[in-house]
Design an enzyme around this catalytic site. Structure first.
Site, PDB file in Angstrom:
ATOM      1  N   LYS A 136       0.882  -1.378   0.066  1.00 57.56           N
ATOM      2  CA  LYS A 136      -0.037   0.048  -0.048  1.00 57.56           C
ATOM      3  C   LYS A 136       1.199   1.355   0.029  1.00 57.56           C
ATOM      4  O   LYS A 136       2.086   1.175   0.577  1.00 57.56           O
ATOM      5  CB  LYS A 136      -0.919  -0.041   1.178  1.00 57.56           C
ATOM      6  CG  LYS A 136      -0.485  -0.214   2.540  1.00 57.56           C
ATOM      7  CD  LYS A 136       0.841   0.520   3.301  1.00 57.56           C
ATOM      8  CE  LYS A 136       0.618   2.115   3.501  1.00 57.56           C
ATOM      9  NZ  LYS A 136       1.644   2.584   4.051  1.00 57.56           N
ATOM     10  N   TYR A 222      -5.051   3.994   5.414  1.00 60.38           N
ATOM     11  CA  TYR A 222      -5.387   3.324   6.655  1.00 60.38           C
ATOM     12  C   TYR A 222      -6.877   3.725   7.152  1.00 60.38           C
ATOM     13  O   TYR A 222      -7.772   2.999   7.355  1.00 60.38           O
ATOM     14  CB  TYR A 222      -4.417   3.183   7.703  1.00 60.38           C
ATOM     15  CG  TYR A 222      -3.353   2.203   7.398  1.00 60.38           C
ATOM     16  CD1 TYR A 222      -3.468   0.943   7.600  1.00 60.38           C
ATOM     17  CD2 TYR A 222      -1.910   2.822   7.382  1.00 60.38           C
ATOM     18  CE1 TYR A 222      -2.186  -0.042   7.209  1.00 60.38           C
ATOM     19  CE2 TYR A 222      -0.992   1.858   6.920  1.00 60.38           C
ATOM     20  CZ  TYR A 222      -1.247   0.536   7.051  1.00 60.38           C
ATOM     21  OH  TYR A 222       0.036  -0.216   6.683  1.00 60.38           O
TER      22      TYR A 222
HETATM   23  P1  NAD Z   1      12.345   1.520   2.901  1.00 58.18           P
HETATM   24  O1  NAD Z   1      12.701   2.606   2.743  1.00 58.18           O
HETATM   25  O2  NAD Z   1      12.558   0.890   4.356  1.00 58.18           O
HETATM   26  O3  NAD Z   1      12.762   0.407   1.678  1.00 58.18           O
HETATM   27  C1  NAD Z   1      12.499   0.862   0.698  1.00 58.18           C
HETATM   28  C2  NAD Z   1      13.332  -0.301  -0.511  1.00 58.18           C
HETATM   29  O4  NAD Z   1      13.266   0.066  -1.880  1.00 58.18           O
HETATM   30  C3  NAD Z   1      14.835  -0.201  -0.054  1.00 58.18           C
HETATM   31  O5  NAD Z   1      15.314  -1.704   0.104  1.00 58.18           O
HETATM   32  C4  NAD Z   1      15.543   0.490  -1.193  1.00 58.18           C
HETATM   33  O6  NAD Z   1      16.848   0.194  -1.348  1.00 58.18           O
HETATM   34  C5  NAD Z   1      14.708   0.358  -2.379  1.00 58.18           C
HETATM   35  N1  NAD Z   1      14.795   1.187  -3.194  1.00 58.18           N
HETATM   36  C6  NAD Z   1      14.727   1.020  -4.663  1.00 58.18           C
HETATM   37  N2  NAD Z   1      14.835   2.215  -5.255  1.00 58.18           N
HETATM   38  C7  NAD Z   1      14.774   3.106  -4.428  1.00 58.18           C
HETATM   39  C8  NAD Z   1      14.890   4.506  -4.374  1.00 58.18           C
HETATM   40  N3  NAD Z   1      14.604   5.180  -5.708  1.00 58.18           N
HETATM   41  N4  NAD Z   1      14.685   5.164  -3.519  1.00 58.18           N
HETATM   42  C9  NAD Z   1      14.480   4.744  -2.178  1.00 58.18           C
HETATM   43  N5  NAD Z   1      14.492   3.346  -2.033  1.00 58.18           N
HETATM   44  C10 NAD Z   1      14.641   2.589  -3.063  1.00 58.18           C
HETATM   45  O7  NAD Z   1      10.643   1.541   2.916  1.00 58.18           O
HETATM   46  P2  NAD Z   1       9.700   0.417   3.383  1.00 58.18           P
HETATM   47  O8  NAD Z   1       9.189   1.035   4.666  1.00 58.18           O
HETATM   48  O9  NAD Z   1      10.164  -0.839   3.452  1.00 58.18           O
HETATM   49  O10 NAD Z   1       8.304   0.712   2.429  1.00 58.18           O
HETATM   50  C11 NAD Z   1       8.389   0.033   1.286  1.00 58.18           C
HETATM   51  C12 NAD Z   1       6.873  -0.098   0.870  1.00 58.18           C
HETATM   52  O11 NAD Z   1       6.078  -0.845   1.489  1.00 58.18           O
HETATM   53  C13 NAD Z   1       6.174   1.216   0.560  1.00 58.18           C
HETATM   54  O12 NAD Z   1       5.263   1.184  -0.393  1.00 58.18           O
HETATM   55  C14 NAD Z   1       5.436   1.462   2.036  1.00 58.18           C
HETATM   56  O13 NAD Z   1       4.200   2.283   1.863  1.00 58.18           O
HETATM   57  C15 NAD Z   1       5.080  -0.033   2.304  1.00 58.18           C
HETATM   58  N6  NAD Z   1       4.998  -0.316   3.580  1.00 58.18           N
HETATM   59  C16 NAD Z   1       3.857  -0.963   4.167  1.00 58.18           C
HETATM   60  C17 NAD Z   1       3.741  -1.306   5.396  1.00 58.18           C
HETATM   61  C18 NAD Z   1       2.441  -1.936   5.735  1.00 58.18           C
HETATM   62  O14 NAD Z   1       2.113  -1.999   7.214  1.00 58.18           O
HETATM   63  N7  NAD Z   1       1.557  -2.449   5.055  1.00 58.18           N
HETATM   64  C19 NAD Z   1       4.651  -0.862   6.396  1.00 58.18           C
HETATM   65  C20 NAD Z   1       5.643  -0.298   5.907  1.00 58.18           C
HETATM   66  C21 NAD Z   1       5.849   0.186   4.486  1.00 58.18           C
END
Ligand code: NAD
Length: 377
Positions: A136, A222
């Protein structure tokens, strides 16, 4: 717009339930007994959510398992291979990701990248013939949601959004109270989804081209979801306001948004989302009582109570485990898909309407969603 009054709604709800059918589809054919097969999941993007939540949850899942990874960071490959016993053959980079089509060990691709990258990778996953879970918010526009849905349909693969709350027992208890009406019909629902953002101001969540928007895209979905399962209906209108108290930090994305929704039943919904306040609560006010979850969509444990003084409490379980098992069961056994692509698209229609209302000074934006994305069980 013609409104349905409460009495008509109650009758229709009753009829709907009596005649409701599980949203099932034929399970995908497998050579072996479907119930005995654990589907292989490949995580795309190994950031905070994959490493902190999804991979550990995949150590507990009963119907799926962590089988592969797709990463743009070579240093992560060996760490993940060692930690989760992932064979080299199941490790991909973004560039050679499409070769996953040939890998029979991978059934589902789970896209966990910054929001603006969801559409590209979900579409590539579908074209590779893999079922798709998209984090999401589903994408950064309705147009992109349409493209993902079309690609999955064309490829004949299943699609789900990473809405873990749809598999959570607390959320499902709220849905039950709304459906079975022990306190009567819903008159008012209020949902808050917010946290105080700090740290690197260059993080992707605060960069519009990567996130598609701020608090609304991140936490607001959410609160939109809570409003919808808190009434059992899609809104027929939305009006919204934006507030900015730290413009020097939130340069590129929205900080705080409030919105009001009208529902066909006559209920009013209120939504608060922010990257500059801590709030995580759902309150549903019925004709003869209320129910509250606080917190309502953290990773848990959640907590709830009703106006009867009764606690809503369940043993704590990983929501991500429940969510991924539910999707695997949908594929293997034909059980409902609790968070289909249409649900993610519907929420993006509401997100776009909220931004439109803000641009137009809080104007009421009419919505014509019908039953879109509502899963009847
Ligand atoms: P994060 O920043 O911790 O991780 C992002 C990942 O994408 C990293 O591994 C990074 O290397 C990679 N990436 C590739 N290209 C990138 C770029 N151009 N810039 C930045 N990162 C890049 O983020 P996250 O918290 O893991 O979130 C990722 C996704 O998951 C998002 O869509 C977020 O909304 C979703 N999410 C959902 C929940 C949930 O409870 N459902 C919780 C957290 C995150």
């Amino acid at each position: 717009m013609k409104k349905i009054n409460r009495r008509t709604f109650n009758t229709k709800l009753g009829q709907g339930l009596a005649g409701s059918v599980l949203l099932t589809a034929m399970p995908f054919a497998c050579g072996m007994s479907n119930a005995n097969k654990k589907l292989g999941i490949a995580l795309v993007g190994l950031g905070g959510y994959s490493s902190g939540q999804l991979a550990p949850a995949l150590m507990q899942t009963e119907y799926c398992r962590l089988a592969g990874i797709v990463t743009g960071t070579p240093e992560k490959e060996k760490i993940w291979m060692d930690r989760y016993a992932i064979p080299r053959a199941n490790v991909y980079k973004y560039e050679n990701f499409d070769e996953i089509a040939k890998n029979k060990d991978i059934d589902i691709v789970y896209v966990v990248l910054p929001n603006s990258m969801h559409a590209e990778f979900c579409i590539r996953a579908a074209q590779a013939g893999k079922h798709v879970i998209c984090e999401k918010p589903m994408a950064i526009s309705v147009k992109e949601c349409d493209a993902i849905i079309a690609a999955c349909k064309k490829a004949g693969v299943r699609l789900s959004v990473g809405y873990r709350m749809q598999s959570d027992p607390y959320t499902n208890e709220i849905k039950r109270l709304v459906r079975e009406q022990p306190f009567g019909a819903v008159y008012y629902v209020s949902s808050d989804a917010a946290y105080i953002s700090s740290g690197n101001p260059d993080q992707w969540r605060l960069n519009h081209s990567l996130s598609g928007g701020g608090a609304l895209m991140n936490m607001g979905v959410y609160a939109i979801q809570s409003n919808i399962y808190g009434t059992g209906q899609n809104p027929i209108s939305v009006s919204a306001q934006e507030f900015s108290t730290r413009p020097e930090y939130f340069k590129d994305t929205d900080e705080t948004i409030t919105a009001q929704m009208e529902f066909p039943i006559g209920a009013i919904g209120n939504l608060f989302t922010s990257h500059n306040a801590n709030a995580n609560r759902l309150f549903v006010s019925f004709e003869r009582g209320w129910a509250e979850l606080n917190p309502c969509n953290t990773y848990g444990p959640l907590a709830g109570r009703t106006s009867e003084g009764k606690e809503i409490r369940y043993p704590h379980q990983s929501q991500q485990k429940l969510q991924m098992d539910d999707f695997a069961k949908h594929i293997l056994l034909g059980t409902p898909n609790f968070a289909p692509g249409e649900m993610g698209k519907r929420d993006m229609i509401i997100v776009e309407a909220i931004y439109q209302s803000i641009r137009e000074g809080g104007k009421r934006i009419a919505l014509n969603l019908g039953e879109m994305g509502i899963v009847k069980v």
